[in-house]
Motif scaffolding. Structure first.
Motif, mmCIF file in Angstrom:
data_model
loop_
_atom_site.group_PDB
_atom_site.id
_atom_site.type_symbol
_atom_site.label_atom_id
_atom_site.label_comp_id
_atom_site.label_asym_id
_atom_site.label_seq_id
_atom_site.Cartn_x
_atom_site.Cartn_y
_atom_site.Cartn_z
ATOM 1 N N PRO A 47 47.033 -11.380 31.999
ATOM 2 C CA PRO A 47 47.373 -12.541 32.828
ATOM 3 C C PRO A 47 48.772 -12.434 33.420
ATOM 4 O O PRO A 47 49.660 -11.788 32.844
ATOM 5 C CB PRO A 47 47.291 -13.703 31.829
ATOM 6 N N GLY A 48 48.950 -13.077 34.549
ATOM 7 C CA GLY A 48 50.291 -13.153 35.115
ATOM 8 C C GLY A 48 51.158 -14.097 34.318
ATOM 9 O O GLY A 48 52.387 -13.990 34.332
ATOM 10 N N ASP A 49 50.514 -15.021 33.611
ATOM 11 C CA ASP A 49 51.244 -15.980 32.782
ATOM 12 C C ASP A 49 50.438 -16.230 31.518
ATOM 13 O O ASP A 49 49.235 -16.524 31.577
ATOM 14 C CB ASP A 49 51.444 -17.296 33.550
ATOM 15 N N LEU A 50 51.070 -16.085 30.368
ATOM 16 C CA LEU A 50 50.464 -16.405 29.079
ATOM 17 C C LEU A 50 51.529 -17.119 28.261
ATOM 18 O O LEU A 50 52.504 -16.506 27.831
ATOM 19 C CB LEU A 50 49.981 -15.152 28.363
ATOM 20 N N THR A 51 51.355 -18.436 28.088
ATOM 21 C CA THR A 51 52.386 -19.268 27.469
ATOM 22 C C THR A 51 51.807 -20.036 26.294
ATOM 23 O O THR A 51 50.676 -20.509 26.348
ATOM 24 C CB THR A 51 52.956 -20.278 28.484
ATOM 25 N N GLU A 52 52.587 -20.167 25.242
ATOM 26 C CA GLU A 52 52.171 -20.908 24.055
ATOM 27 C C GLU A 52 53.013 -22.170 23.921
ATOM 28 O O GLU A 52 54.220 -22.163 24.129
ATOM 29 C CB GLU A 52 52.348 -20.031 22.814
ATOM 30 N N ASP A 53 52.348 -23.270 23.576
ATOM 31 C CA ASP A 53 53.048 -24.541 23.435
ATOM 32 C C ASP A 53 52.288 -25.408 22.438
ATOM 33 O O ASP A 53 51.246 -24.996 21.909
ATOM 34 C CB ASP A 53 53.138 -25.237 24.799
ATOM 35 N N LEU A 54 52.797 -26.607 22.180
ATOM 36 C CA LEU A 54 52.107 -27.585 21.347
ATOM 37 C C LEU A 54 51.554 -28.686 22.234
ATOM 38 O O LEU A 54 52.232 -29.149 23.163
ATOM 39 C CB LEU A 54 53.057 -28.199 20.307
ATOM 40 N N ASP A 55 50.318 -29.115 21.962
ATOM 41 C CA ASP A 55 49.774 -30.229 22.725
ATOM 42 C C ASP A 55 50.206 -31.548 22.092
ATOM 43 O O ASP A 55 51.035 -31.572 21.170
ATOM 44 C CB ASP A 55 48.246 -30.120 22.846
ATOM 45 N N GLY A 56 49.674 -32.663 22.581
ATOM 46 C CA GLY A 56 50.102 -33.972 22.113
ATOM 47 C C GLY A 56 49.771 -34.264 20.668
ATOM 48 O O GLY A 56 50.335 -35.198 20.083
ATOM 49 N N TYR A 57 48.876 -33.494 20.071
ATOM 50 C CA TYR A 57 48.506 -33.689 18.665
ATOM 51 C C TYR A 57 49.178 -32.681 17.739
ATOM 52 O O TYR A 57 48.886 -32.632 16.549
ATOM 53 C CB TYR A 57 46.985 -33.602 18.512
ATOM 54 N N GLY A 58 50.054 -31.850 18.308
ATOM 55 C CA GLY A 58 50.744 -30.851 17.505
ATOM 56 C C GLY A 58 49.973 -29.569 17.313
ATOM 57 O O GLY A 58 50.371 -28.710 16.515
ATOM 58 N N ASN A 59 48.846 -29.407 18.028
ATOM 59 C CA ASN A 59 48.078 -28.170 17.947
ATOM 60 C C ASN A 59 48.727 -27.080 18.799
ATOM 61 O O ASN A 59 49.288 -27.370 19.862
ATOM 62 C CB ASN A 59 46.654 -28.391 18.467
ATOM 63 N N VAL A 60 48.616 -25.845 18.362
ATOM 64 C CA VAL A 60 49.081 -24.725 19.163
ATOM 65 C C VAL A 60 48.064 -24.483 20.272
ATOM 66 O O VAL A 60 46.868 -24.317 20.016
ATOM 67 C CB VAL A 60 49.243 -23.453 18.319
ATOM 68 N N VAL A 61 48.523 -24.472 21.505
ATOM 69 C CA VAL A 61 47.634 -24.246 22.647
ATOM 70 C C VAL A 61 48.201 -23.105 23.491
ATOM 71 O O VAL A 61 49.411 -23.001 23.689
ATOM 72 C CB VAL A 61 47.469 -25.530 23.485
ATOM 73 N N SER A 62 47.322 -22.223 23.949
ATOM 74 C CA SER A 62 47.721 -21.084 24.776
ATOM 75 C C SER A 62 47.241 -21.306 26.207
ATOM 76 O O SER A 62 46.044 -21.534 26.437
ATOM 77 C CB SER A 62 47.125 -19.785 24.222
ATOM 78 N N TYR A 63 48.154 -21.251 27.149
ATOM 79 C CA TYR A 63 47.827 -21.381 28.570
ATOM 80 C C TYR A 63 47.853 -19.994 29.196
ATOM 81 O O TYR A 63 48.762 -19.200 28.941
ATOM 82 C CB TYR A 63 48.856 -22.275 29.278
ATOM 83 N N PHE A 64 46.834 -19.676 30.019
ATOM 84 C CA PHE A 64 46.837 -18.377 30.696
ATOM 85 C C PHE A 64 46.385 -18.531 32.139
ATOM 86 O O PHE A 64 45.628 -19.437 32.494
ATOM 87 C CB PHE A 64 45.945 -17.369 29.958
#
Length: 302
Positions: A47-64
């Motif tokens: 991917p041109g972008d692969l980012t990890e963050d926390l969602d509103g419930y504190g879950n780890v979410v990966s955006y690509f």
């Protein structure tokens, strides 16, 4: 127990996909009863972008975001986790279930944080059938631990596990009518049963480590995503906000050291393994999913 977890999702298309934008919940949550030694999420094509963050419930979410034209897209999440059975305060479990209603008892510590999980959600509608079904378990003054466990037992006894009985669009009313479904359906049913009586409960996604039959080898990749429910229990807990009694209606048990927790939310829509948008002229697509939850001793050390 220590596990190596691998969740592979593969999409195939009959024409080029110009853009793929997605969100993936594939990384287990660090929890008091669950330690995550390491994790990684990979996407192919790169991917041109692969980012990890926390969602509103504190879950780890990966955006690509994949911008390279492709006819096959693979998302794989790998991790190593150590899981023990959660411990609960006996006195809190003995409190009447009516105390687990944050809208009725907003003064109870932690009620504000649990309130969202008593409200109706898109995939766990507050249907009358679920309310009526839950009455036999939620007897006046019954301890919350006993009431939730009884509801779990009854769902296991009264509903048949049948992967062909429902689809991803099936509703709680459908499950009540057919008396059959899969783990996702039984979790949504339990949510509706509890929430229609004012009890806060959340949907939990994760994995259940399976065990082969005696004399059989474990089939690699044959596991699957799993779902269960956690009911709010006022009392001791982190920051004094209470605890969440996690139970698995599909397998008729409280979660223990074989359940790997990934994410939680109001229902499946908040924590689906992968969701997103593609730009393509493709008419057909194929989805293949492989999940493997293996005891760590099956692997050589990294």
């Amino acid at each position: 127990m220590k596990y190596r977890v691998a969740h592979r999702t593969e999409y195939s298309y009959d024409d080029d996909v110009r853009d793929s934008l997605g969100l993936a919940h594939g990384v287990p949550r660090p929890l008091p009863w669950q330690q995550v030694a390491w994790h990684r999420v990979t996407v192919d094509p790169a991917p041109g972008d692969l980012t990890e963050d926390l969602d509103g419930y504190g879950n780890v979410v990966s955006y690509f975001h994949v911008t390279e034209p492709h006819r096959r897209l693979t998302i794989e999440a790998q991790s190593e986790v150590t899981v023990v059975a959660p411990e609960y305060d006996a006195a809190a479990l003995a409190e009447p279930w009516e105390r687990s209603r944050p809208l009725v008892h907003p003064d109870v510590p932690g009620a504000w944080a649990a309130t969202e999980f008593v409200l109706e959600s898109p995939r766990a509608k507050h249907v009358d059938e679920a309310h009526d079904y839950a009455r036999a378990s939620l007897l006046p003054g019954r301890p919350i631990g006993e009431a939730v466990t009884d509801l779990m037992h009854r769902i296991k006894a009264d509903f048949q596990y049948d992967s062909k009985a429902t689809t991803v669009t099936s509703t709680v009313a459908d499950v009540m009518a057919t008396r059959a479904g899969v783990c996702q359906d039984f979790a949504h049913l339990a949510l509706a049963c509890l929430r229609t009586h004012g009890v806060a409960a959340r949907y939990v996604s994760g994995y259940l480590a399976t065990r082969p039959l005696p004399g059989r080898e474990r089939v690699v990749g044959a596991d699957a995503s799993h779902a269960w429910v956690a009911a709010w229990i006022p009392g001791p807990g982190r920051s004094g906000s209470g605890q969440w009694l996690a139970f698995d209606p599909t397998n008729d048990q409280w979660i223990a050291d074989r359940h790997v927790t990934v994410a939680w939310g109001r229902d499946y829509g908040d924590v689906s393994p992968v969701k997103g948008i593609i730009f393509t002229e493709a008419k057909k697509s194929t989805l293949r999913v492989s999940v493997d939850v293996a005891p760590l001793e099956e692997y050589a050390q990294p």
